[in-house]
Write a protein that holds these residues in place. Structure first.
Motif, PDB file in Angstrom:
ATOM      1  N   ILE A  60       1.148  -1.644   0.055  1.00 15.16           N
ATOM      2  CA  ILE A  60       0.083   0.047   0.211  1.00 15.16           C
ATOM      3  C   ILE A  60       0.539   1.524   0.591  1.00 15.16           C
ATOM      4  O   ILE A  60       1.939   1.119   0.642  1.00 15.16           O
ATOM      5  N   CYS A  61       0.777   2.129  -1.020  1.00 11.95           N
ATOM      6  CA  CYS A  61       1.526   2.995  -1.033  1.00 11.95           C
ATOM      7  C   CYS A  61       1.045   4.145   0.324  1.00 11.95           C
ATOM      8  O   CYS A  61      -0.139   4.517   0.512  1.00 11.95           O
ATOM      9  N   LYS A  62       2.212   4.593   0.508  1.00 14.81           N
ATOM     10  CA  LYS A  62       2.161   4.868   1.798  1.00 14.81           C
ATOM     11  C   LYS A  62       2.191   6.471   1.711  1.00 14.81           C
ATOM     12  O   LYS A  62       1.550   7.604   2.352  1.00 14.81           O
ATOM     13  N   HIS A  63       2.536   7.694   0.463  1.00 14.74           N
ATOM     14  CA  HIS A  63       2.112   8.648   0.565  1.00 14.74           C
ATOM     15  C   HIS A  63       0.328   8.582  -0.385  1.00 14.74           C
ATOM     16  O   HIS A  63      -0.115   9.977   0.234  1.00 14.74           O
ATOM     17  N   CYS A  64       0.013   8.238  -1.523  1.00 16.35           N
ATOM     18  CA  CYS A  64      -1.551   7.991  -2.077  1.00 16.35           C
ATOM     19  C   CYS A  64      -2.627   6.937  -1.542  1.00 16.35           C
ATOM     20  O   CYS A  64      -3.390   7.200  -1.830  1.00 16.35           O
ATOM     21  N   THR A  88       8.423   0.578  -6.623  1.00 15.60           N
ATOM     22  CA  THR A  88       7.719   2.318  -7.359  1.00 15.60           C
ATOM     23  C   THR A  88       6.357   2.439  -7.647  1.00 15.60           C
ATOM     24  O   THR A  88       5.251   1.640  -8.340  1.00 15.60           O
ATOM     25  N   CYS A  89       5.172   3.306  -6.467  1.00 13.53           N
ATOM     26  CA  CYS A  89       3.969   3.801  -6.886  1.00 13.53           C
ATOM     27  C   CYS A  89       3.967   4.719  -8.303  1.00 13.53           C
ATOM     28  O   CYS A  89       4.777   5.285  -8.606  1.00 13.53           O
ATOM     29  N   SER A  90       3.113   3.864  -9.483  1.00 13.15           N
ATOM     30  CA  SER A  90       3.348   4.849 -10.258  1.00 13.15           C
ATOM     31  C   SER A  90       2.813   6.034 -10.500  1.00 13.15           C
ATOM     32  O   SER A  90       2.883   7.249 -11.569  1.00 13.15           O
ATOM     33  N   LYS A  91       1.665   6.611  -9.467  1.00 11.62           N
ATOM     34  CA  LYS A  91       0.664   7.416  -9.135  1.00 11.62           C
ATOM     35  C   LYS A  91       1.991   9.194  -9.087  1.00 11.62           C
ATOM     36  O   LYS A  91       1.872  10.079  -9.280  1.00 11.62           O
ATOM     37  N   CYS A  92       2.255   8.702  -7.887  1.00 10.77           N
ATOM     38  CA  CYS A  92       3.546   9.259  -6.928  1.00 10.77           C
ATOM     39  C   CYS A  92       4.971   9.124  -7.049  1.00 10.77           C
ATOM     40  O   CYS A  92       5.751   9.972  -6.150  1.00 10.77           O
ATOM     41  N   LYS A  93       4.638   8.050  -7.194  1.00 13.03           N
ATOM     42  CA  LYS A  93       6.494   7.540  -7.419  1.00 13.03           C
ATOM     43  C   LYS A  93       7.141   7.517  -6.645  1.00 13.03           C
ATOM     44  O   LYS A  93       8.857   7.255  -6.325  1.00 13.03           O
ATOM     45  N   SER A  94       6.541   6.925  -5.774  1.00 14.68           N
ATOM     46  CA  SER A  94       7.185   6.894  -4.188  1.00 14.68           C
ATOM     47  C   SER A  94       7.682   5.613  -3.895  1.00 14.68           C
ATOM     48  O   SER A  94       7.509   4.996  -4.510  1.00 14.68           O
ATOM     49  N   ASP A  95       8.703   4.909  -2.902  1.00 20.66           N
ATOM     50  CA  ASP A  95       9.410   4.162  -3.343  1.00 20.66           C
ATOM     51  C   ASP A  95       8.912   3.137  -1.959  1.00 20.66           C
ATOM     52  O   ASP A  95       9.353   3.888  -0.586  1.00 20.66           O
TER      53      ASP A  95
HETATM   54 ZN   LIG Z   1       1.149   6.442  -4.889  1.00 19.00          ZN
END
Ligand SMILES: [Zn+2]
Length: 101
Positions: A60-64, A88-95
């Protein structure tokens, strides 16, 4: 007391697992519904102080706060030298980096 706590945690963990698989299933077709499942899931985890199990770690992306599905909305890289899996989340690019092994 301790026993009761264990049961509550087990049920909470089961619910988290169910919500995660539901969120995973509908991410492509109904992203908004998927996001609400993640929202409930994160509430349960916070409330019961649950730690993500191996299935949930980095998924689960920690950002979005979206469910990350490899090949759909995230890329997975494995660094065998350091034993790290990076989602790597394609939406917000966070790892999201997880240690394995
Ligand atoms: Zn994200």
């Amino acid at each position: 007391m301790e026993r009761k706590k264990g049961i509550v945690e087990r049920i909470a963990n089961e619910r988290v697992a169910i919500l995660f698989s539901m969120a995973e299933k509908c991410i492509a077709t109904e992203p908004e519904l998927s996001a609400s499942y993640v929202n409930i899931l994160e509430h349960i985890m916070k409330h019961y102080h649950l730690k993500p199990d191996s299935r949930l770690k980095g998924r689960i992306c920690k950002h979005c706060h979206v469910v990350l599905v490899p090949g759909f909305n995230c890329t997975v890289r494995i660094r065998s030298s350091s034993k790290i899996v990076a989602y790597t989340c394609s939406k917000c690019k966070s790892d999201m980096r997880i240690l394995y092994g």
